[in-house]
Design a protein around this motif. Structure first.
Motif, short mmCIF file in Angstrom:
data_model
loop_
_atom_site.label_atom_id
_atom_site.label_comp_id
_atom_site.label_asym_id
_atom_site.label_seq_id
_atom_site.Cartn_x
_atom_site.Cartn_y
_atom_site.Cartn_z
N VAL A 77 0.89 -1.15 0.00
CA VAL A 77 0.00 0.00 0.00
C VAL A 77 0.93 1.20 0.00
CG1 VAL A 77 -1.83 1.23 1.24
CG2 VAL A 77 -1.63 -1.27 1.46
N VAL A 78 0.66 2.18 -0.85
CA VAL A 78 1.57 3.33 -0.91
C VAL A 78 0.82 4.62 -0.63
CG1 VAL A 78 3.18 4.63 -2.34
CG2 VAL A 78 3.03 2.15 -2.58
N GLU A 79 1.33 5.38 0.33
CA GLU A 79 0.75 6.68 0.66
C GLU A 79 1.60 7.77 0.03
OE1 GLU A 79 -2.03 7.52 2.19
OE2 GLU A 79 -2.52 5.39 2.28
N GLY A 80 1.01 8.46 -0.93
CA GLY A 80 1.76 9.47 -1.67
C GLY A 80 1.92 10.76 -0.92
N SER A 81 1.70 11.87 -1.59
CA SER A 81 2.05 13.15 -1.00
C SER A 81 0.99 13.65 -0.04
CB SER A 81 2.25 14.20 -2.09
OG SER A 81 1.01 14.78 -2.42
N ASN A 82 1.38 14.64 0.75
CA ASN A 82 0.45 15.29 1.66
C ASN A 82 0.11 16.68 1.17
OD1 ASN A 82 0.11 13.62 4.26
ND2 ASN A 82 2.24 13.42 3.69
N GLU A 83 0.57 17.00 -0.03
CA GLU A 83 0.51 18.38 -0.49
C GLU A 83 -0.13 18.39 -1.88
OE1 GLU A 83 1.15 21.44 0.70
OE2 GLU A 83 0.45 21.91 -1.34
N PRO A 84 -1.34 18.91 -1.98
CA PRO A 84 -2.05 18.85 -3.25
C PRO A 84 -1.23 19.32 -4.44
CG PRO A 84 -3.46 19.80 -1.55
CD PRO A 84 -2.12 19.57 -0.92
N ALA A 85 -0.38 20.34 -4.23
CA ALA A 85 0.36 20.89 -5.36
C ALA A 85 1.28 19.87 -6.03
CB ALA A 85 1.17 22.11 -4.89
N ILE A 86 1.75 18.88 -5.27
CA ILE A 86 2.67 17.92 -5.88
C ILE A 86 2.03 16.54 -6.08
CG2 ILE A 86 4.79 19.05 -5.07
CD1 ILE A 86 4.89 16.99 -2.77
N LEU A 131 -0.81 -2.29 -6.75
CA LEU A 131 -0.68 -1.59 -5.48
C LEU A 131 -2.05 -1.10 -5.02
CD1 LEU A 131 2.16 0.94 -6.54
CD2 LEU A 131 2.49 -1.30 -5.47
N LEU A 132 -2.09 -0.71 -3.76
CA LEU A 132 -3.22 0.08 -3.28
C LEU A 132 -2.66 1.48 -3.06
CD1 LEU A 132 -6.16 0.24 -2.25
CD2 LEU A 132 -5.30 -0.35 0.03
N LEU A 133 -3.17 2.46 -3.84
CA LEU A 133 -2.62 3.81 -3.79
C LEU A 133 -3.51 4.72 -2.96
CD1 LEU A 133 -1.52 4.87 -7.42
CD2 LEU A 133 -0.06 4.48 -5.41
N GLY A 134 -2.87 5.50 -2.09
CA GLY A 134 -3.67 6.40 -1.26
C GLY A 134 -2.98 7.73 -1.10
N THR A 135 -3.71 8.71 -0.60
CA THR A 135 -5.09 8.58 -0.17
C THR A 135 -5.99 9.47 -0.99
OG1 THR A 135 -4.56 8.01 2.10
CG2 THR A 135 -6.61 9.11 1.80
N ALA A 136 -7.11 8.91 -1.44
CA ALA A 136 -8.11 9.72 -2.13
C ALA A 136 -9.09 10.27 -1.11
CB ALA A 136 -8.85 8.87 -3.15
N GLU A 137 -9.37 11.56 -1.19
CA GLU A 137 -10.39 12.18 -0.33
C GLU A 137 -11.37 12.92 -1.23
OE1 GLU A 137 -8.53 14.74 2.61
OE2 GLU A 137 -6.71 13.54 2.42
N ALA A 138 -12.49 13.36 -0.65
CA ALA A 138 -13.54 13.96 -1.49
C ALA A 138 -13.01 15.12 -2.32
CB ALA A 138 -14.70 14.41 -0.61
N GLY A 139 -12.22 15.98 -1.73
CA GLY A 139 -11.77 17.14 -2.48
C GLY A 139 -10.47 16.90 -3.23
N ARG A 140 -10.00 15.66 -3.20
CA ARG A 140 -8.63 15.45 -3.65
C ARG A 140 -8.44 14.01 -4.06
NH1 ARG A 140 -3.81 15.64 0.44
NH2 ARG A 140 -2.19 15.32 -1.08
N TYR A 141 -9.02 13.66 -5.18
CA TYR A 141 -8.93 12.24 -5.56
C TYR A 141 -8.47 12.06 -7.00
CZ TYR A 141 -13.46 13.31 -7.66
OH TYR A 141 -14.45 13.87 -8.40
N ARG A 142 -8.43 13.15 -7.77
CA ARG A 142 -8.18 12.98 -9.19
C ARG A 142 -6.78 12.46 -9.51
NH1 ARG A 142 -12.23 14.68 -12.44
NH2 ARG A 142 -13.93 15.63 -11.26
N SER A 143 -5.77 13.02 -8.83
CA SER A 143 -4.40 12.59 -9.14
C SER A 143 -4.17 11.13 -8.77
CB SER A 143 -3.38 13.44 -8.38
OG SER A 143 -3.60 14.79 -8.61
#
Ligand code: B12
Ligand code: SF4
Lengths: 445, 317
Positions: B130-139, B156-168
């Protein structure tokens, strides 16, 4: 099966004499139908009707009281399968085991621990519930002696007497029978004498059998002996049987499809290699009384916190009354710290403020019990609320300065609060643990 | 179906984590999660899906990690490759969850380092990731692109998608055939809404895992526990928008007051129990994967699950 109010009404005397405390027989019937009435309150009910109504109007899970005095607790009287459907009301009693093979000192130590150990979380005192005295010697006198040691501590904690042999049980009850100990446990072979003892001492009784079917049979036999304060022993040989069995008991009893299973659950976790896992299962899934070996300090806090979590109402956060709370002996120049009325937040922040030894005022605004971040996200904590609360609690007369410290997580609101209130806003740290350092550095009156 | 189930017609859908050689990846195992048609740990032989799994969380920049863990692991936590290997072989984890904490550094732009870390961890362990990517929307977009690419074929399981931030996240998952970890803050309706949003942009139901957000014991767990139960019940009653397996991580466990301020002699034990109590309870509430950070919590959970489990083990038909 559950009876409807009208069916119950048909069986009532229809005198409308109000002696039950209800204005009419019909309203009394409605109360009974909802499981909240007490049949005994109607003096004119005939025995036949009483019999029919008895099983179906008591709460779906019998309320059973264990112990006497301050530390007494009650289990049962639950109404739902999932806590989000309503809430769970009666947290399980966690009883520490002692054995009659132990020395008096060892027994005393565990009993005293149960008597005095407590953790304060969110303003609530959390304690273990009692002591379970196990007969391993097989000897009535030795058992009575062990019970005597527990009694002699004067802690008055509720007890479970764990002895299968009625003669041994009786020896123990002679020492503490006045204090409503829980009797463990009656089987198909021993239920008669144990029911007699339960009756004599007014004690609740655990029943043990190999499966739910036999447990149901056994509770009916105990009822026939006049014993209704029962618990079901679900400590089956394998721990994996626990969740299915406890769930089935809960489900059938709340649906009233098997009233003979409508009793709280008993779980002896000492039987299983992983005691902590068994304890977690009991807390999460419906146990009423849980026996464990004395827990390590680490497990203790976790277990009591989990129990507190599972038995709070998931729809209503525990709240403080909004207002101004002094910490230490603050004066006109003391700092004012804004926070929310979620009790967890309040007690966390208050703890750190007390240890910082800076006298100050906590200024609690009404976010309907939401934490800082949650209240900011939900828009409940906002500049208008702060402005109105300053007025309402007359903060302007309480202090001579006009500076307000807000939580770090509320920083997005700082400008707006300044504009709206005219107070200067200082953004504090996010983590309350840093408040002491922050005040020491930043607060100059 | 057992008698205990709610009026149920529904079933939790499947999500596959990891890909073995035969499946086009390099993992030594892969897991098919889901398939439950009853409440957790009930329905012995019929409705049980698969045994809950334990994911061990590691990171690529231990500066952002709990000192309780780093003081236990010592230098090991400076080397994500080795750490992943030890988590598999010594701690006994089922899954590795990698947090790219390096991306938290101010002005982070060394995107090629992400590819390197991903490759190292993939070579350090044969377990699914499981991979947790960035914490910063800009990157986000750069980071997830790199993660997705480096893990191509590995499911993989890629995260984290949230309501306002899931497209990338979703874009990277779609491009390289990974699944998406969909997190919503302790609310069944928000969980459902996010799943619908993800489906609308093309992520299939069998590529989504629900993270209902887990406040740890004493700090929100009372809400998290019930939300998991609600999600599971809704799915069993037939709501397909919620019928994905859940993953939970009570990441606050190591930083709450009770743990942080514990007597130093007992600190480690308290940390482990705090994780254990929250994680086992999460599984009881319906979580298929529980994530922990203290190495000692892993074997405890594994033996508890084995003791409670009456259904099939992974790999059994
Ligand atoms: C439990 C919880 C809930 C519970 C509510 C609990 C409650 N009574 O507030 C429920 C499930 C209801 C909930 C709901 C929501 N939540 Co919520 N929730 C949480 C969770 C897991 C824990 C909150 C908590 O109990 N914290 C503990 C308390 C003690 O913290 P605190 O009040 O902030 O206090 C600390 C500091 O602020 C500081 N402090 C406090 N006062 C002061 C004062 C001063 C002067 C200083 C210096 C410091 C200080 O000290 C304390 C200890 O360090 C958090 C995640 C998290 N880790 O915070 C998410 C979280 C706060 N929720 C979030 C959201 C979005 C929501 C919702 C809007 C979404 C939804 N589900 O609908 C709703 C809003 C509520 C509504 N509309 O009714 C987000 C917020 C995102 C953001 N950063 O803005 C979070 C961060 C989760 C996430 N990562 O997405 N939530
Ligand atoms: S006491 Fe009995 S008879 Fe009198 S009103 Fe109540 S239910 Fe009716």
């Amino acid at each position: 099966m559950a009876l409807k109010a009208l069916d119950i009404y048909k069986l009532l005397p229809k005198k409308n004499c109000k002696e039950c405390g209800d204005p009419t027989c019909l309203t009394f019937a409605m109360k009974l139908a909802s499981g909240k009435g007490d049949l005994e309150k109607c003096p004119y009910l005939d025995p036949g009707a009483k019999n029919i109504l008895g099983a179906s109007t008591r709460p779906p899970i019998q309320l059973v009281k264990i112990g006497v005095g301050e530390r007494r607790f009650a289990v049962g009287e639950e109404f739902v399968l999932f806590r989000h459907e309503k809430t769970f009301y009666h947290p399980p009693g966690i009883m520490f085991e002692v054995s009659d093979l132990w020395s008096g000192k060892e027994i005393e130590a565990v009993t005293r621990r149960v008597g005095s150990e407590h953790y304060v979380r969110v303003g609530t005192d959390l304690t273990f519930s009692g002591v379970a005295i196990r007969n391993e010697s097989g000897d009535p006198d030795q058992f009575a002696e062990a019970v005597g040691v527990v009694e002699a501590t004067g802690t008055h904690v509720p007890e479970v007497l764990m002895a299968h042999d009625p003669a041994v049980q009786e020896a123990g009850l002679k020492k503490c029978g006045n204090f409503r100990p829980l009797i463990y446990s009656a089987t198909i072979d021993s239920y008669k004498p144990l029911c007699a003892l339960a009756k004599k001492f007014g004690s609740p009784l655990v029943v043990s059998a190999k499966d739910l079917l036999s447990l149901g049979e056994l509770t009916k036999l105990c009822n026939a002996e006049g014993i209704n304060d029962l618990l079901l022993d679900l400590s089956f040989p394998s721990l994996r049987e626990y969740i299915p069995a406890a769930t089935e008991v809960r489900q059938k009893s709340i649906l009233r499809s098997a009233p003979e299973l409508g009793y709280p659950v008993f779980l002896d976790t000492t039987r299983y290699p992983m005691q902590d896992a068994a304890l977690i299962l009991g807390i999460d899934k419906y146990a009423g009384v849980i026996v464990t070996r004395a827990l390590s300090p680490a497990s203790s806090v976790a277990a009591l916190t989990l129990r507190q979590n599972i038995y709070t109402d998931p729809q209503k956060p525990i709240q403080m009354n909004p207002g101004i709370y002094p910490v230490g002996n603050p004066g006109k120049e003391s700092p004012v710290l804004l926070t929310v009325n979620f009790s967890l937040t309040y007690f966390t922040v208050q703890g750190y403020l007390e240890s910082s030894r800076v006298p100050c005022y906590m200024f609690i605004v009404d976010t309907e019990g939401l934490s800082v971040l949650t209240a900011v996200a939900a828009g409940k904590l906002n500049e208008a609320l702060v402005r109105d609360s300053i007025k309402k609690f007359d903060l302007e007369h309480l202090v001579s300065h006009r500076r307000l410290i807000i939580p770090g997580y509320a920083s997005p609101l700082s400008g707006k609060i300044e504009e709206e209130t005219g107070w200067k806003v200082l953004v504090g740290p996010r983590d309350a643990a840093e408040i002491g350092d922050y005040l020491a550095k930043e607060w100059k009156s | 179906m057992s008698e205990n189930s709610p009026d149920s017609s529904g079933k939790i859908g499947y999500v596959v984590l990891g890909a073995t050689k035969a499946e086009g990846g390099t993992r030594t195992v892969s897991f098919r999660l889901g398939g439950e048609s009853d409440l957790p740990f009930i329905g012995m032989n019929t409705g049980q899906g698969s045994i809950p799994l334990v994911a061990f969380e590691i990171c690529d920049d231990p500066e952002y990690w709990s000192p309780i863990v780093t003081s236990y692991t010592g230098d090991l936590s400076n080397d994500a490759r080795e750490w992943a290997g030890v988590a598999e072989k010594q701690y006994g984890a089922d899954i590795i969850r990698l947090y790219l904490t390096s991306t938290k550094r101010r002005g982070f732009d060394n995107f090629s380092s992400i590819t390197t870390v991903m490759e190292e961890v993939l070579s350090g362990t044969g377990l699914p990731l499981v991979v947790e990517g960035s914490n910063e929307p800009a990157i986000d977009s750069d980071v997830f692109q790199r993660c997705g690419e480096a893990g191509e074929g590995e499911r993989l399981l890629l995260g984290t998608a949230e309501a306002g931030r899931y497209r990338s996240v979703a874009a990277a998952a779609l491009a390289y055939h990974h699944s998406v970890l969909a997190q919503s803050p302790i609310d069944i309706n928000l969980a459902k809404q996010l799943n619908i949003l993800l489906r609308e942009i093309g992520v299939k139901a069998d590529h989504i895992m629900i993270d209902p957000y887990t406040g740890t014991l004493g700090y929100g767990f009372e809400y998290s526990y019930s939300v998991m139960e609600r999600i599971r019940s809704a799915a069993l009653k037939g709501d397909t928008d919620l019928a994905m397996p859940m993953i939970t991580s009570a990441t606050d466990s190591l930083s709450v007051k009770e743990v942080r301020e514990a007597d130093p002699a007992a600190l480690e034990d308290i940390a482990v129990e705090w994780e254990f109590y929250a994680a086992l309870s999460s599984a009881i509430a319906g979580s298929s994967v529980v994530c922990v950070r203290h190495p000692k919590t892993v074997p405890l959970l594994k033996s508890a699950f084995r003791e409670l489990w009456a259904g099939k083990m992974p790999g059994e038909a």
